[in-house]
Design a protein around this motif. Structure first.
Motif, short mmCIF file in Angstrom:
data_model
loop_
_atom_site.label_atom_id
_atom_site.label_comp_id
_atom_site.label_asym_id
_atom_site.label_seq_id
_atom_site.Cartn_x
_atom_site.Cartn_y
_atom_site.Cartn_z
N ASN A 1 9.90 7.01 0.26
CA ASN A 1 9.29 6.68 1.55
C ASN A 1 7.94 7.34 1.70
O ASN A 1 7.79 8.51 1.41
CB ASN A 1 10.19 7.14 2.71
CG ASN A 1 11.55 6.48 2.65
OD1 ASN A 1 11.64 5.29 2.40
ND2 ASN A 1 12.58 7.26 2.85
N CYS A 2 6.96 6.57 2.17
CA CYS A 2 5.66 7.15 2.46
C CYS A 2 5.72 7.85 3.81
O CYS A 2 6.52 7.48 4.66
CB CYS A 2 4.60 6.05 2.52
SG CYS A 2 4.33 5.28 0.93
N PRO A 3 4.89 8.86 4.01
CA PRO A 3 4.93 9.58 5.30
C PRO A 3 4.49 8.70 6.45
O PRO A 3 3.83 7.75 6.33
CB PRO A 3 3.93 10.72 5.09
CG PRO A 3 3.12 10.35 3.90
CD PRO A 3 3.89 9.35 3.12
N LEU B 1 -5.90 1.82 0.74
CA LEU B 1 -4.91 2.71 1.33
C LEU B 1 -5.60 3.68 2.27
O LEU B 1 -6.73 4.11 1.98
CB LEU B 1 -4.19 3.52 0.25
CG LEU B 1 -3.16 2.79 -0.58
CD1 LEU B 1 -2.68 3.71 -1.70
CD2 LEU B 1 -2.00 2.33 0.25
N PRO B 2 -4.97 4.07 3.37
CA PRO B 2 -5.54 5.12 4.21
C PRO B 2 -5.63 6.42 3.41
O PRO B 2 -4.78 6.67 2.56
CB PRO B 2 -4.55 5.26 5.36
CG PRO B 2 -3.74 4.01 5.33
CD PRO B 2 -3.75 3.52 3.93
N PRO B 3 -6.64 7.24 3.65
CA PRO B 3 -6.81 8.47 2.88
C PRO B 3 -5.58 9.37 2.91
O PRO B 3 -5.29 10.05 1.94
CB PRO B 3 -8.00 9.16 3.53
CG PRO B 3 -8.73 8.09 4.24
CD PRO B 3 -7.72 7.06 4.62
N SER B 4 -4.84 9.39 4.01
CA SER B 4 -3.70 10.30 4.11
C SER B 4 -2.53 9.88 3.24
O SER B 4 -1.70 10.68 2.88
CB SER B 4 -3.23 10.39 5.57
OG SER B 4 -2.80 9.12 6.01
N LEU B 5 -2.45 8.60 2.87
CA LEU B 5 -1.34 8.13 2.05
C LEU B 5 -1.66 8.23 0.56
O LEU B 5 -0.84 8.65 -0.23
CB LEU B 5 -0.98 6.69 2.41
CG LEU B 5 -0.54 6.47 3.86
CD1 LEU B 5 -0.24 5.01 4.08
CD2 LEU B 5 0.67 7.30 4.19
N GLY B 6 -2.83 7.78 0.20
CA GLY B 6 -3.37 7.87 -1.15
C GLY B 6 -2.38 7.86 -2.29
O GLY B 6 -1.63 6.93 -2.47
N LEU C 1 -4.94 -6.63 -4.30
CA LEU C 1 -5.04 -5.37 -5.03
C LEU C 1 -5.03 -4.22 -4.05
O LEU C 1 -5.83 -4.18 -3.11
CB LEU C 1 -6.34 -5.32 -5.85
CG LEU C 1 -6.49 -6.35 -6.96
CD1 LEU C 1 -7.83 -6.17 -7.67
CD2 LEU C 1 -5.37 -6.23 -7.96
N VAL C 2 -4.11 -3.28 -4.25
CA VAL C 2 -4.03 -2.08 -3.42
C VAL C 2 -4.83 -1.00 -4.12
O VAL C 2 -4.58 -0.67 -5.28
CB VAL C 2 -2.56 -1.63 -3.24
CG1 VAL C 2 -2.49 -0.37 -2.38
CG2 VAL C 2 -1.74 -2.75 -2.62
#
Length: 128
Positions: free
Chosen positions: A126-128, A98-103, A74-75
């Protein structure tokens, strides 16, 4: 679910609100859900609260709904009840925060990456 409107309908001047009673009662419900992107299989619970206890109940029910020898991943976002030390995680479930910056941005990419579905207008692949 639904609209919180007036208890009666009235004709009134455009741009102004009529005097009248308004039903201000409401009750919230929270949806805990997991979906397999490949098969579309899902599991969901509607709970009255958001808490570590409610999340533990969801994970327990989800765990019991899985086939034997299946490991689910589970993500999750960074909600407080997702990473609590008192959260009970069954052995056949792995939580990946998930890392907070990607959220939310990456969650929207994951949601839009189901087969046979085009991207939502304005979404990024694409995610950053």
């Amino acid at each position: 679910m639904g609209q919180k409107g007036r208890t009666a309908h009235r004709w009134w001047e455009r741009g102004q609100r009529p005097a009248g009673l308004c039903d201000k009662r409401f009750t919230s419900a929270y949806l805990y859900a997991a979906v397999c992107p490949a098969s579309g299989a899902d599991f969901a619970l509607v709970m009255p609260t958001v808490s570590t206890t409610a999340m533990s109940l969801f994970l327990d029910g989800f765990s019991r709904s899985l086939e034997p020898d299946v490991q689910a991943v589970l993500v999750l976002d960074q909600a407080g009840w997702h990473g609590s030390r008192t959260l009970v995680v069954p052995d056949n479930i792995t939580l990946v925060p998930l890392p907070p910056s990607l959220g939310r941005r990456c969650l929207s990419v994951l949601a839009n990456s189901r087969p046979k579905r085009g991207p939502t207008p304005g979404s990024s692949r694409n995610c950053p």
